[in-house]
Design a protein around this motif. Structure first.
Motif, PDB file in Angstrom:
ATOM      1  N   PRO A 184      15.442   7.329 -16.909  1.00  0.00           N
ATOM      2  CA  PRO A 184      14.591   8.373 -16.089  1.00  0.00           C
ATOM      3  C   PRO A 184      13.277   8.023 -16.529  1.00  0.00           C
ATOM      4  O   PRO A 184      12.649   8.031 -17.845  1.00  0.00           O
ATOM      5  CB  PRO A 184      15.067   9.582 -16.355  1.00  0.00           C
ATOM      6  N   LEU A 185      12.252   8.034 -15.702  1.00  0.00           N
ATOM      7  CA  LEU A 185      10.885   7.857 -16.009  1.00  0.00           C
ATOM      8  C   LEU A 185      10.368   9.164 -16.566  1.00  0.00           C
ATOM      9  O   LEU A 185      10.831  10.148 -16.178  1.00  0.00           O
ATOM     10  CB  LEU A 185       9.991   7.580 -14.626  1.00  0.00           C
ATOM     11  N   PRO A 186       9.426   9.093 -17.414  1.00  0.00           N
ATOM     12  CA  PRO A 186       8.753  10.279 -18.133  1.00  0.00           C
ATOM     13  C   PRO A 186       8.063  10.917 -16.853  1.00  0.00           C
ATOM     14  O   PRO A 186       7.654  10.374 -15.751  1.00  0.00           O
ATOM     15  CB  PRO A 186       7.714   9.660 -19.183  1.00  0.00           C
ATOM     16  N   ARG A 187       7.973  12.291 -17.063  1.00  0.00           N
ATOM     17  CA  ARG A 187       7.549  13.251 -15.940  1.00  0.00           C
ATOM     18  C   ARG A 187       5.941  13.007 -15.613  1.00  0.00           C
ATOM     19  O   ARG A 187       5.731  13.082 -14.648  1.00  0.00           O
ATOM     20  CB  ARG A 187       7.611  14.781 -16.469  1.00  0.00           C
TER      21      ARG A 187
ATOM     22  N   GLY B  96       0.823  -1.148   0.070  1.00  0.00           N
ATOM     23  CA  GLY B  96       0.101   0.016   0.093  1.00  0.00           C
ATOM     24  C   GLY B  96       0.923   1.336   0.121  1.00  0.00           C
ATOM     25  O   GLY B  96       0.465   2.357  -0.106  1.00  0.00           O
ATOM     26  N   GLY B  97       2.000   1.301   0.125  1.00  0.00           N
ATOM     27  CA  GLY B  97       3.196   2.442  -0.131  1.00  0.00           C
ATOM     28  C   GLY B  97       3.552   2.771  -1.306  1.00  0.00           C
ATOM     29  O   GLY B  97       4.511   3.594  -1.340  1.00  0.00           O
ATOM     30  N   THR B  98       2.929   2.163  -2.456  1.00  0.00           N
ATOM     31  CA  THR B  98       3.434   2.751  -3.637  1.00  0.00           C
ATOM     32  C   THR B  98       2.583   2.340  -4.512  1.00  0.00           C
ATOM     33  O   THR B  98       1.421   1.677  -4.461  1.00  0.00           O
ATOM     34  CB  THR B  98       4.615   1.802  -4.101  1.00  0.00           C
ATOM     35  N   VAL B  99       2.568   3.205  -5.763  1.00  0.00           N
ATOM     36  CA  VAL B  99       1.735   3.009  -6.939  1.00  0.00           C
ATOM     37  C   VAL B  99       2.279   2.030  -8.050  1.00  0.00           C
ATOM     38  O   VAL B  99       1.556   2.149  -9.323  1.00  0.00           O
ATOM     39  CB  VAL B  99       0.988   4.113  -7.489  1.00  0.00           C
ATOM     40  N   THR B 100       3.428   1.781  -7.772  1.00  0.00           N
ATOM     41  CA  THR B 100       4.312   1.051  -9.057  1.00  0.00           C
ATOM     42  C   THR B 100       3.713  -0.225  -9.394  1.00  0.00           C
ATOM     43  O   THR B 100       3.426  -1.005  -8.504  1.00  0.00           O
ATOM     44  CB  THR B 100       5.746   1.006  -8.683  1.00  0.00           C
TER      45      THR B 100
ATOM     46  N   MET C 285      -1.528   9.887   1.406  1.00  0.00           N
ATOM     47  CA  MET C 285      -2.117  10.539   0.429  1.00  0.00           C
ATOM     48  C   MET C 285      -2.256  12.008   0.460  1.00  0.00           C
ATOM     49  O   MET C 285      -2.231  12.624  -0.589  1.00  0.00           O
ATOM     50  CB  MET C 285      -3.295   9.874  -0.110  1.00  0.00           C
ATOM     51  N   TYR C 286      -1.980  12.723   1.481  1.00  0.00           N
ATOM     52  CA  TYR C 286      -2.527  14.217   1.630  1.00  0.00           C
ATOM     53  C   TYR C 286      -1.019  14.867   0.843  1.00  0.00           C
ATOM     54  O   TYR C 286      -1.450  15.702   0.150  1.00  0.00           O
ATOM     55  CB  TYR C 286      -2.233  14.443   3.214  1.00  0.00           C
ATOM     56  N   SER C 287       0.059  14.285   1.297  1.00  0.00           N
ATOM     57  CA  SER C 287       1.128  14.957   0.473  1.00  0.00           C
ATOM     58  C   SER C 287       1.236  14.890  -0.802  1.00  0.00           C
ATOM     59  O   SER C 287       1.434  15.752  -1.787  1.00  0.00           O
ATOM     60  CB  SER C 287       2.635  14.528   1.220  1.00  0.00           C
ATOM     61  N   ARG C 288       0.853  13.509  -1.292  1.00  0.00           N
ATOM     62  CA  ARG C 288       0.537  13.238  -2.823  1.00  0.00           C
ATOM     63  C   ARG C 288      -0.281  14.126  -3.525  1.00  0.00           C
ATOM     64  O   ARG C 288      -0.425  14.675  -4.493  1.00  0.00           O
ATOM     65  CB  ARG C 288       0.439  11.893  -3.144  1.00  0.00           C
ATOM     66  N   GLY C 289      -1.384  14.417  -2.793  1.00  0.00           N
ATOM     67  CA  GLY C 289      -2.810  15.187  -3.139  1.00  0.00           C
ATOM     68  C   GLY C 289      -2.377  16.495  -3.461  1.00  0.00           C
ATOM     69  O   GLY C 289      -2.832  17.164  -4.163  1.00  0.00           O
TER      70      GLY C 289
ATOM     71  N   HIS D 215       6.621   8.104 -11.120  1.00  0.00           N
ATOM     72  CA  HIS D 215       7.268   9.330 -10.720  1.00  0.00           C
ATOM     73  C   HIS D 215       6.300  10.463 -10.248  1.00  0.00           C
ATOM     74  O   HIS D 215       6.992  11.140  -9.187  1.00  0.00           O
ATOM     75  CB  HIS D 215       7.887  10.109 -12.425  1.00  0.00           C
ATOM     76  N   LEU D 216       5.365  10.675 -10.487  1.00  0.00           N
ATOM     77  CA  LEU D 216       4.448  11.612  -9.918  1.00  0.00           C
ATOM     78  C   LEU D 216       4.188  11.351  -8.471  1.00  0.00           C
ATOM     79  O   LEU D 216       4.320  12.195  -7.737  1.00  0.00           O
ATOM     80  CB  LEU D 216       3.031  11.554 -10.549  1.00  0.00           C
TER      81      LEU D 216
END
Length: 179
Positions: free
Chosen positions: A97-100, A70-74, A172-176, A105-106
């Motif tokens: 490098p991953l695309p932007r 649950g700690g990644t979206v990969t 998810m707060y920081s990601r959001g 990456h996001l």
């Protein structure tokens, strides 16, 4: 060798010498390092050229590994590492490098903000062990803060005001916040 820890900051942060992390630790070395973590909160081990397996062996001296589910979206098929370590790189499985606009990456952009590893979990990890395998010669700094030292620096009135408060942390707060 004997583990030695030199304090590098007035309130926390120690530099460890006298240990080779590529080899199994003795019980005394593990105890000395854990005691150093308790005292300094952040320890720096210079010039430790270790593999993923050696890092995992080192980590196991301090308890079971956290279940990072649950700690990644990969997606599993996109994992670069097969060791089970978390990968916070900007590289894809092909080493480029991953695309932007790539979802990994996001998601990892959130690591650029101040954050606390695993504090969003019901039982947070005891330690975070970071190992940089390739370091950018410019920028890419990692900074640390010790919340124990921050709390100790508070005045008594503020400590009394917050004594019964509970902190909630959402991964998810920081990601959001980054969109």
């Amino acid at each position: 060798m004997t583990v030695s820890i030199r304090q590098l900051h007035p309130h926390f942060f120690g530099e460890v010498s006298g240990v080779d992390l590529s080899k199994p630790l003795t019980p005394q070395e593990a105890a000395d390092i854990e005691s150093g973590m308790d005292k300094y909160a952040v320890l720096l081990f210079h010039d430790q050229d270790i593999t993923d397996d050696q890092q995992l062996a080192f980590a196991r001296n301090f308890g079971e590994r956290e279940n990072a589910r649950g700690g990644t979206v990969t997606k599993k098929e996109d994992y670069r590492l097969t060791s089970g370590l978390n990968d916070v790189s900007n590289l894809g499985k092909d080493g480029k490098p991953l695309p932007r606009d790539h979802r990994t990456h996001l998601f990892n952009l959130g690591n650029c903000l101040w954050h606390s590893d695993s504090s969003f979990r019901p039982i947070p990890a005891k330690f975070s062990l970071l190992s940089a395998r390739v370091v950018n010669p410019k920028g890419g700094n990692t900074e640390f803060a010790d919340m124990r030292a921050a709390y100790d620096a508070l005045d008594d009135e503020t400590k009394a005001e917050i004594v019964d408060m509970i902190c909630e942390h959402s991964l998810m707060y920081s990601r959001g916040s980054l969109g």
